[in-house]
Each structure stands twice: as C-alpha cells, then as structure tokens.
Design a protein around this motif. Structure first.
Motif, PDB file in Angstrom:
ATOM      1  N   GLN A   1       4.639  27.445   1.895  1.00  0.00           N
ATOM      2  CA  GLN A   1       4.425  26.757   3.173  1.00  0.00           C
ATOM      3  C   GLN A   1       5.436  25.629   3.407  1.00  0.00           C
ATOM      4  N   LEU A   2       6.262  25.397   2.417  1.00  0.00           N
ATOM      5  CA  LEU A   2       7.199  24.276   2.527  1.00  0.00           C
ATOM      6  C   LEU A   2       8.113  24.425   3.737  1.00  0.00           C
ATOM      7  N   LYS A   3       8.213  23.331   4.492  1.00  0.00           N
ATOM      8  CA  LYS A   3       9.142  23.258   5.621  1.00  0.00           C
ATOM      9  C   LYS A   3      10.267  22.253   5.364  1.00  0.00           C
ATOM     10  N   GLY A   4       9.984  21.258   4.516  1.00  0.00           N
ATOM     11  CA  GLY A   4      10.993  20.244   4.252  1.00  0.00           C
ATOM     12  C   GLY A   4      11.032  19.835   2.800  1.00  0.00           C
ATOM     13  N   ILE A   5      12.230  19.897   2.191  1.00  0.00           N
ATOM     14  CA  ILE A   5      12.467  19.423   0.822  1.00  0.00           C
ATOM     15  C   ILE A   5      13.528  18.334   0.902  1.00  0.00           C
ATOM     16  N   TYR A   6      13.189  17.147   0.389  1.00  0.00           N
ATOM     17  CA  TYR A   6      14.113  16.024   0.456  1.00  0.00           C
ATOM     18  C   TYR A   6      14.229  15.406  -0.937  1.00  0.00           C
ATOM     19  N   PHE A   7      15.206  15.911  -1.717  1.00  0.00           N
ATOM     20  CA  PHE A   7      15.391  15.459  -3.102  1.00  0.00           C
ATOM     21  C   PHE A   7      16.717  14.707  -3.270  1.00  0.00           C
ATOM     22  N   GLY A   8      17.346  14.315  -2.184  1.00  0.00           N
ATOM     23  CA  GLY A   8      18.669  13.715  -2.265  1.00  0.00           C
ATOM     24  C   GLY A   8      18.699  12.365  -2.961  1.00  0.00           C
ATOM     25  N   TYR A   9      19.912  11.956  -3.412  1.00  0.00           N
ATOM     26  CA  TYR A   9      20.145  10.650  -4.016  1.00  0.00           C
ATOM     27  C   TYR A   9      19.262  10.416  -5.236  1.00  0.00           C
ATOM     28  N   ASN A  10      19.264  11.394  -6.149  1.00  0.00           N
ATOM     29  CA  ASN A  10      18.610  11.268  -7.439  1.00  0.00           C
ATOM     30  C   ASN A  10      19.619  11.630  -8.524  1.00  0.00           C
ATOM     31  N   GLN A  11      19.119  12.041  -9.665  1.00  0.00           N
ATOM     32  CA  GLN A  11      19.990  12.427 -10.781  1.00  0.00           C
ATOM     33  C   GLN A  11      19.642  13.829 -11.259  1.00  0.00           C
ATOM     34  N   LEU A  12      19.302  14.688 -10.311  1.00  0.00           N
ATOM     35  CA  LEU A  12      18.928  16.060 -10.641  1.00  0.00           C
ATOM     36  C   LEU A  12      20.129  16.815 -11.186  1.00  0.00           C
ATOM     37  N   GLN A  13      19.854  17.706 -12.123  1.00  0.00           N
ATOM     38  CA  GLN A  13      20.915  18.443 -12.803  1.00  0.00           C
ATOM     39  C   GLN A  13      20.630  19.947 -12.755  1.00  0.00           C
ATOM     40  N   GLY A  14      21.587  20.688 -13.298  1.00  0.00           N
ATOM     41  CA  GLY A  14      21.409  22.129 -13.392  1.00  0.00           C
ATOM     42  C   GLY A  14      21.769  22.853 -12.108  1.00  0.00           C
ATOM     43  N   GLU A  15      21.489  24.143 -12.107  1.00  0.00           N
ATOM     44  CA  GLU A  15      21.804  24.971 -10.951  1.00  0.00           C
ATOM     45  C   GLU A  15      20.631  25.015  -9.973  1.00  0.00           C
ATOM     46  N   LEU A  16      20.946  25.377  -8.749  1.00  0.00           N
ATOM     47  CA  LEU A  16      19.898  25.544  -7.751  1.00  0.00           C
ATOM     48  C   LEU A  16      19.112  26.816  -8.060  1.00  0.00           C
ATOM     49  N   PRO A  17      17.780  26.704  -8.146  1.00  0.00           N
ATOM     50  CA  PRO A  17      16.999  27.928  -8.429  1.00  0.00           C
ATOM     51  C   PRO A  17      17.074  28.911  -7.259  1.00  0.00           C
ATOM     52  N   HIS A  18      17.264  30.185  -7.596  1.00  0.00           N
ATOM     53  CA  HIS A  18      17.332  31.217  -6.554  1.00  0.00           C
ATOM     54  C   HIS A  18      16.023  31.307  -5.781  1.00  0.00           C
ATOM     55  N   GLU A  19      14.932  30.842  -6.417  1.00  0.00           N
ATOM     56  CA  GLU A  19      13.629  30.934  -5.777  1.00  0.00           C
ATOM     57  C   GLU A  19      13.531  30.144  -4.480  1.00  0.00           C
ATOM     58  N   ILE A  20      14.459  29.188  -4.266  1.00  0.00           N
ATOM     59  CA  ILE A  20      14.439  28.466  -2.995  1.00  0.00           C
ATOM     60  C   ILE A  20      14.622  29.437  -1.838  1.00  0.00           C
ATOM     61  N   GLY A  21      15.355  30.507  -2.077  1.00  0.00           N
ATOM     62  CA  GLY A  21      15.553  31.517  -1.039  1.00  0.00           C
ATOM     63  C   GLY A  21      14.288  32.233  -0.639  1.00  0.00           C
ATOM     64  N   ASP A  22      13.204  32.083  -1.421  1.00  0.00           N
ATOM     65  CA  ASP A  22      11.928  32.723  -1.094  1.00  0.00           C
ATOM     66  C   ASP A  22      11.077  31.892  -0.147  1.00  0.00           C
ATOM     67  N   LEU A  23      11.558  30.683   0.180  1.00  0.00           N
ATOM     68  CA  LEU A  23      10.788  29.797   1.056  1.00  0.00           C
ATOM     69  C   LEU A  23      11.104  30.144   2.507  1.00  0.00           C
ATOM     70  N   HIS A  24      10.420  31.147   3.020  1.00  0.00           N
ATOM     71  CA  HIS A  24      10.771  31.710   4.329  1.00  0.00           C
ATOM     72  C   HIS A  24      10.356  30.844   5.507  1.00  0.00           C
ATOM     73  N   ASN A  25       9.634  29.744   5.232  1.00  0.00           N
ATOM     74  CA  ASN A  25       9.291  28.800   6.296  1.00  0.00           C
ATOM     75  C   ASN A  25      10.143  27.538   6.260  1.00  0.00           C
TER      76      ASN A  25
END
Length: 952
Positions: free
Chosen positions: A300-324
C-alpha cells in the motif's frame, strides 16, 4: 483521577442551570469587546444585541435549548484577547478561533467548557505561554489543535486524561522535553502530530494500547535513540500467542513521519507487519544499514522518504513490486550498484529522487513512467548516452542528471517536455550536435522553464542569439565552464525575469552588452574568466536588485563607473584581474552592506580614504597588485567583521595602523611589498584568529612582537624588512642594546649622508641640464615621452661599441647597466636611471659589475636583490655599519631603502623603472627620515643621561 485544575460535576450542573440565553449573549458581547481590530467589520456588522445570538454569523445554537453550541470565528484576521466570560457557554461543543491574531493568556475559566469536543486555537499569537494543564479537564474533546501558537515548556501529563481524543495536533511550537507516557494511554487516538518542536530524549515505544493509530508525525524534533523493533509494538515477540491480536491492530497505521531527528540504528525488518502503511518518512537522521527487502511487502506504500541518512548496499529489487508507489526519496545516502529497472516500470510513480549516492550503470532505454513528474539522480556514477526515455515523460517538470558520466549529444527532443520547469544537466560529458548550441532553440518550446543548468559540459559552441527565445519565466541560467565562445547576445534582454546568470570560465569575447541593464530583477551576474573587452557599461547601474557582480579575469579597461555605488543591495563586488585604471570611486565606500570587495590586480591609483570604515559588515577586502599609495587609513580597525585583508604589491607608506589590532575577526592579513615603515604594532598580538600574516618587503624596523599568534609565524612572514630584529630562531638579527658611539655615527654620516646629499645635488643638476639641452635641440616634442624616436639617433653597431670602449674595459664603464639599458637598440632617459641604480649599488657595496664574483648566472643586481630578501648585511660595505652599532637598525633601514631604490632603478623593462624625478624625491625622503631618526636618538640619550645625574 484528572490531573490539573478540575471543576466538580455538581458545581458544573448548578452552573449550567443558572445560565440562560442571556448569559450566552453576555459572553459573546464580552468577546466582541475584547477585539481591538476587525478589518472586515465581521463582528460589528453581524453581532448586535438587537438580534438573536442564534442568528449571528459564526454562531450555532442547539435545536432543543436554543443555547450556543458552536463558535467559529476562524480566518477573520481578528486581533484581541480571550475574555474569561467565554467560559460561560456551558453548552459549547465546537470552538475555533483559527488563523487570527489573538494574544495574551488563556483564561482558566475556559476549563468550564465541559461539553467541548472540538477546540482549535491554531495560528494565533499566544507567545511564551505553556499549554495549560486544565486542558486535561475537557474530557469530551475529540479534536485538539494547537498549531503554531509558539507554546513553550513541556507537554502536560494531564492531556493523558482526554480519553475520547482522536486527534492531537501540536505542530510548530517551542515544546521541549519528552513525550508524556500518558499520551500513549489514549486508546482512541488516531492522529498524533507534534511536528517541528524541540522534543528530545529517546524515541518512545508505541504500545499495544493504541490500536486505532492511523498517523504519527514526530518529525523535525531532536529525538534520539534507535529505530528498535519495539517501536512497532514489541514486534520481535510477534510469534507469542498472547500478542498476535494486539499486533494486528497496529496494522491500522497509514502514516509514519520521523524525519529530521537524530535517530540511529537500522530499519527493522518487522516493519513488514504494518501492511496498511502508505507514507514512511525517516529522512535526515542517522539510519544505517541496508534497505530490507521486506519493504516489498508493504504493497500500500505511496511514499518512501529515506533521504539524507547513511544507508548502504544495493537497492532491493522488491521496490519494483510496490505498484502503488508515487514518491521514492533515497537521495544522499551511500547506496551502490545499479538501479533496478523495475522501478522505471511502476506506472504510478511521480517522483524518483536518488541523487547523491554511488549508484552506477546504464539506465534503461524503454520504460513505462507516464506519470513521472520529478527525476533527480545527480551526483552518482551513471554512464551511457542521454536517457532516451526522458523525452517521452510528458509530465516531467524537474530533471536533474548532473554530476554523472553521461556522454553524447543533448537531444533536441528534450524540447517536447512542455511542462519542464527545472533542467539540470551540468557536469557531464554532454555536447551540442551543432556549433550554434541548438539545444537552446529546442528549449524555446518549454514555456514554463525557470531553471537551466548546462554548466561543466564540453558544449564547444557559440552562444547564439536564440538564448533570447527561451521562456520569459526563466529565472536562473548556469552555463559556466562550457567552452562557449562568441559575444554575449544583446537578445538576452528578452529574459526579463532572470535572477541569476552564470557564464564564467568560458571564451566569451567582445563587450559587456548594455542590454543587460534591462534585466531589472537580476540579482547575480557572473562573467569572470572570459575574454571580454571594453569598459564596464553604466547600464549595469540600473540593476537595482543586484547582489553579486563578478567581472574579474577579463580584459576590461577604463575607470570603474561611480554609479556602481548606487547599487545598495550589492553584497559581492569582484572586478579583479582586469585593466581598470584611475582612482577607486568614492561612491563605492557607500556600499554599507557589501561583504566581499575585490579590486585586485588592476592599475588603480590614488589613496584609500577614511570612508572605508563605512563598510561595517565587510568580511573580505582585496586591493592587492594595484598602484595605490598614501597611508593605510588609521580608522580601518573599525571593520570588526573583516576576516581577509590584502593590500600587497601597492605603494602604501607610513606606519601600520595600531587599530588593525582591533579587527578581532581577522584571519588573513597581507601588507607585503609596500613602503610601510616603523615598528610592527604590538596591538596585532590581539588578533587571536590570525592564521596568515605577510609583512614582507617593506621598510619595517624594530622588534617583532612575540605574543599571541606571532608565536606561530616564521621568518617567511617578515623577510625583506632589513631593520627588523627578533630571537635567533627567526634567522633575523637579534635586537641589540649597546651603548652610544659617536664615532660610528659620524662615520655613518660622512660615508652615507654626505655622499647622498652630493649625489642628490648632482642628479638634480644633471637632470636639469639634460632636460634643458633636450628642449633646445628639439623644436618639436617627441611623440613618446620616454623614448626618443629611432630616426633622431644613429643606431650604434656592436663593433663600434667594442672599439669605443677598448673591449668594454672597466675604465670606460660606469656599470654593466651602461650597456644593458641600450640593448633594445633605443636610447632612453630610462637608461640614465638604470646607470644611476648601478652606481648606487657600487657605492654602498664596494663592488663593480665586472668583479670576478659576477658571471652570466649572477649579476651585481641579482646579488643585491637576493640579499634584500634575506640579509642586507651580506652585501653592504662592512665599513659602513656593524652589528654592535647602537644605531644598527636605523642605519640598516637607511641602507635597505637606498638599495631597494637601486633595484627599482634597474628593473629589466624600461617601462617598469622609476622615473628620475621620483628618484630625487625618494632620496631626499630617505635622507630626511635618517636625520630625523638620528636626532630623535640623540635626544633620547640626552634625556637618559640627564636622569642619571645625582640630585643635589
């Protein structure tokens, strides 16, 4: 039990019985009387005692008792205070005074409004108040909105008594401390918003007693601690049977805003249980680790706001499953690897923000993002050609692919993006397909374009006149470092909404177009480091909103327009490295709000007036490498905010002002290569922030201060001042205090002052003779004031010179300069100056240019010049002065001045040499200064001897 002031129920019932419709009217008329400003006459025209209060605007009465149940006077711009009589409305259930200017206090009598269900005091001016604890008595409240009232203090525990509360909104206040635990006992609470306050402490764990929570906004505070799994209801125990049901209730949460705090830790994997979550914000914290792939379960996610942190690693492909998904904000982290192509197939996506990471790879050529409005992916490692799918994103309003490694042509199809407002392509390897920068013609179709950045690309094109066809909404143009050439088109005047133009570091030529003066909204104009010519047009003085003017590094000549002093909004003025002449206009000292003032590396002359003290807020002044003269203004020390002062390579003279020690913000001071004399003021020891000091190549004398930051400076800060002394570690002469010796003083006077006087007299006589003779022989003045025309003198061959001088015998040479000055084949008066300079060196060093120690690599002049930089005593005739001489520093100062003058006389280029009149003037000044110093020394010694005589 209720916390805070409460009203006994029996008393409340009696109070309600004693009141009537007349009581309600009196309460409302009291409110009207407390209004001091009613701009729309709302109350004056609607609230009248002659009509029923139930007919008054903003008033609602109950159908049964005809008592006031609602008071809504929001958005009326009223000014006034809240009277205590307002508490005499016992049936009131709705009260809103939102968006007015009520001030003062909140009367305790409002605690009597026990039927209140809706209370909104937002956007008023109850400054420096704490939230009254009696709010906890209003137990029927469902909505409590206290936005932007500037409440301070802590949140009262009594708010936990509001058992029916559904929305608690306390945004934009000055609330501090932690969130009371009692708040989390309100099981009916759906919205908790305490955004933009000063809350601190660890982030609270939200317990199972809040099953109806839909939205939490605690962003913009100072909350700390980790995002532990307990925040989501002790979710690690999710398998424990007693908790399954309660945890399920937490899935009502739709919005979680925790941005702009100091939260740490990682994103818990069990967040996947919040299956109804639509907005999740943790931007601008200190969150580390990888983005859990379980995020793909939050469909159900419509907005993800994780900017300006210290996140690492690759972007999970599962984000592409968020069709909303509509908005994806991951900018400014440490994410690596390619961006999953599935993200560009989310048809609902509107915003993609992935700038400021280490993402790489080539973007897909075909995508399905029909609703994409903003794509920001700058400052990554993407490569390949310009992403072709972008031209088909018809709703795109913002595009930023800057600071990557994209190559190839900028496609003309970008002009199809008719909604484009913001285009940033800077710092790539993009080029123009045509030599006339056709991209600008294409962008003429983008009628909403406001911001254009092409900087840092090898466009290798002419700046075309089509720039004038761009959107009239355009506000900012950045085309610096693009290898753009040609003239600045006059058509640029069509862009009359421009605020900032940056065309620096290109190859632009020709004059600065006067049409720039028509851009009345312009605040920034940067044309530095080009090849522009001509004068500064007076039309620039029409730019009354100009904040920055940078024209340095061009070939601009002429004088500085005095009208620039009328640009009172200027904060930065840089005209350095041009060919500007004449004096600095006095009007420039009227720029009282200027911060950066740079006129260095020009040919400006004249003095710096005391009006410089008017620049009260200036932080940097650079007037170096000009021909400025006179004294440094004594009141320059009033510039308390000045951090950088450079006056090097000028002709300033006199003393270093004591007041410079009052410039307590100074961290850079360069007064080198001037004619300053006297001692270094000890007041400079107070400059505790001073990091760089250069006083080299002046005529300073006496002891170098040792306190303050002077402990950190080496001899490199003081070299070329021959009469300075200090401790041996600076490789300078140690300060002496030897006794007075009359014989050496007489010897010095005989060997220096007397010959000097004779030389001055001879120079004046010879000069008079030469000039008079020259005027008599020439009926017509020469076309050049310095060099006689070649046809008036026969050119002498080398062989003739050899014969005439007997093989250049030293008996026939005054000095090497006698030949050197004429080697260009032209005889000049400047050559006489050269010869005189060589004679001075011979007189005071007892060396000749033909001595064996000199060769092609080392001449008399270079030998003297190198010694001036370190120790003049190495070249001076040892019979003239010695280290133990009482007046050593005075004599060295005199000798240094003479040899410095000799160096000025013997400069390589005749055009750079001092003229003979200045030689005479400087010699006289040296003589006067020396005699004055010696007289002062004799007087001081006389006084000392007098004090030492015994008293009768």
């Amino acid at each position: 039990m209720s916390i805070g002031k409460a009203v006994h129920p029996a008393l409340y019932i009696n109070f309600a019985k004693r009141t009537n419709i007349f009581t309600d009217q009196q309460a409302l008329l009291a409110l009207k009387a407390h209004i001091t400003h009613d701009p729309t006459n709302f109350l004056a025209s609607n609230w009248s005692a002659s009509t029923s209060i139930c007919e008054w605007s903003g008033i609602t009465c109950g159908a049964r008792h005809r008592r006031v149940t609602a008071l809504d006077i929001s958005y009326l711009n009223l000014t006034g205070t809240i009277p205590p009589q307002l508490g005499n409305l016992p049936f009131l259930s709705f009260l809103s005074i939102r968006n007015n200017s009520f001030h003062g206090t909140l009367p305790d009598e409002l605690a009597q409004l026990r039927r209140l269900e809706y209370l909104d005091f937002s956007f008023n001016n109850f400054i420096n108040l704490e939230i009254p604890s009696w709010f906890g008595s209003l137990t029927k409240l469902r909505i409590l909105s206290l936005n932007e009232i500037t409440f301070s203090g802590t949140i009262p525990q009594s708010l936990g008594n509001l058992s029916s509360l559904q929305e608690l909104i306390l945004d934009y206040n000055e609330l501090s401390g932690s969130i009371p635990t009692s708040i989390f006992n309100i099981s009916s609470l759906q919205t908790l918003s305490i955004h933009a306050n000063r809350l601190s402490g660890s982030f609270p764990s939200i317990t199972f007693t809040m099953p109806s929570l839909i939205s939490i906004d605690l962003s913009d505070n100072g909350l700390s601690g980790g995002l532990s799994p307990t925040i989501f209801g002790y979710l690690p125990n999710l398998e424990a049977e007693p908790y399954r049901k309660e945890i399920g209730n937490l899935t009502q949460l739709k919005s979680l805003f925790l941005g702009r705090n100091s939260l740490q830790g990682v994103i818990p994997k069990n967040i996947l249980n919040l299956t109804r979550l639509q907005r999740f914000t943790i931007y601008q914290n200190k969150i580390q680790g990888a983005i859990p792939k379980e995020i793909g379960n939050l469909t159900q996610l419509k907005g993800i706001y994780f900017g300006y942190n210290q996140l690492q690693g690759e972007l999970p492909h599962e984000i592409g499953d968020l069709h909303n998904l509509e908005e994806l904000g991951l900018s400014w982290n440490n994410l690596v690897g390619p961006i999953p192509t599935t993200i560009f197939n989310i048809s609902t996506i509107k915003i993609i923000g992935i700038a400021g990471n280490k993402l790489s790879g080539i973007l897909p050529s075909t995508t399905k993002v029909p609703n994409l409005e903003r794509l920001t992916m700058g400052s990554n490692d993407f490569s390949g050609t310009f992403p072709s799918f972008i031209s088909n994103a018809s709703k795109l309003s913002m595009l930023d692919i800057s600071s990557n490694s994209f190559t190839g042509f900028i496609p003309s199809t970008i002009g199809n993006l008719r909604n484009l407002e913001w285009l940033v392509l800077s710092d790539n390897y993009l080029t123009s397909p045509t030599p006339n920068l056709s991209i600008l013609s294409s962008l003429a179709n983008c009628k909403n374009l406001k911001h254009l950045e092409l900087a840092g690309n090898p466009l290798n094109s002419l700046l075309p006149s089509s720039i004038g066809n761009l959107s009239i909404s355009l506000e900012n143009v950045y085309m610096n470092d693009c290898n753009v050439s040609g003239n600045i088109p006059k058509e640029i005047e069509n862009l009359n909404h421009l605020i900032k133009i940056q065309l620096q570091s290109n190859k632009l030529t020709g004059p600065i177009p006067a049409t720039l003066g028509g851009l009345q909204k312009l605040q920034g104009l940067n044309l530095r480091d080009n090849k522009l010519e001509g004068s500064i047009p007076d039309h620039l003085c029409h730019l009354i909103e100009l904040v920055e003017l940078q024209l340095d590094g061009n070939n601009i000549y002429g004088s500085i327009p005095a009208c620039l002093g009328n640009l009172t909004t200027l904060r930065k003025l840089s005209l350095a490295s041009n060919r500007l002449t004449s004096v600095i206009p006095s009007t420039l000292w009227q720029l009282k709000d200027i911060l950066y003032f740079n006129l260095s590396s020009n040919f400006l002359n004249g003095s710096v007036p005391f009006e410089i003290q008017s620049l009260k807020v200036v932080v940097a002044i650079d007037l170096s490498r000009n021909h400025l003269s006179g004294n440094i203004p004594t009141d320059i020390g009033s510039l308390k905010n000045l951090q950088n002062l450079s006056l090097r390579y000028n002709r300033f003279e006199g003393l270093i002002p004591e007041s410079i020690g009052d410039m307590t913000s100074l961290n850079f001071l360069d007064l080198s290569n001037n004619n300053l004399f006297g001692v270094i003021p000890k007041s400079l020891e107070k400059l505790s922030y001073l990091l760089y000091l250069n006083l080299c190549f002046n005529q300073l004398s006496g002891e170098i201060p040792t306190g303050g930051t002077f402990r950190n400076f080496s001899v490199e800060s003081f070299k070329g001042n021959l009469a300075l002394c200090r401790s041996p570690q600076l490789q300078l002469p140690q300060c002496q205090t030897s006794t007075h010796r009359k014989s050496r003083t007489k010897k010095f006077l005989l060997l220096i002052v007397l010959p000097l006087s004779i030389v001055v007299t001879m120079v004046v006589l010879v000069l008079t003779f030469v000039l008079t003779k020259g005027r008599k022989k020439s009926r017509k003045p020469p076309t050049n004031a310095e060099v006689y025309p070649q046809h008036t003198r026969r050119r002498i061959s080398y062989q003739e010179l050899v014969r005439a001088t007997d093989g250049f015998s030293e008996n026939n040479l005054l000095g090497r300069g006698s030949y050197e000055y004429g080697r260009e084949g032209k005889v000049s008066r400047k050559g006489d100056v050269y010869s005189f300079g060589i004679m001075l060196m011979e007189t005071f060093t007892r060396k000749k240019p033909t001595d064996e120690i000199f060769s092609e690599e080392m001449s008399l002049r270079s030998w003297v010049g190198e010694s001036l930089c370190s120790a003049v005593m190495k070249v001076v005739d040892s019979n003239l002065v010695s280290m133990d001489d009482e007046n050593f520093s005075r004599k060295v100062e005199c000798l240094s001045s003479i040899l410095s003058l000799a160096m000025e006389c013997t400069r390589e280029s005749p055009g750079e040499r001092i003229n003979i009149r200045e030689v005479v003037s400087k010699l006289l000044k040296i003589r006067v200064n020396y005699l004055a110093n010696m007289a002062a020394t004799r007087e001081r010694n006389k006084n000392v001897l007098a004090r030492q005589q015994p008293i009768d």
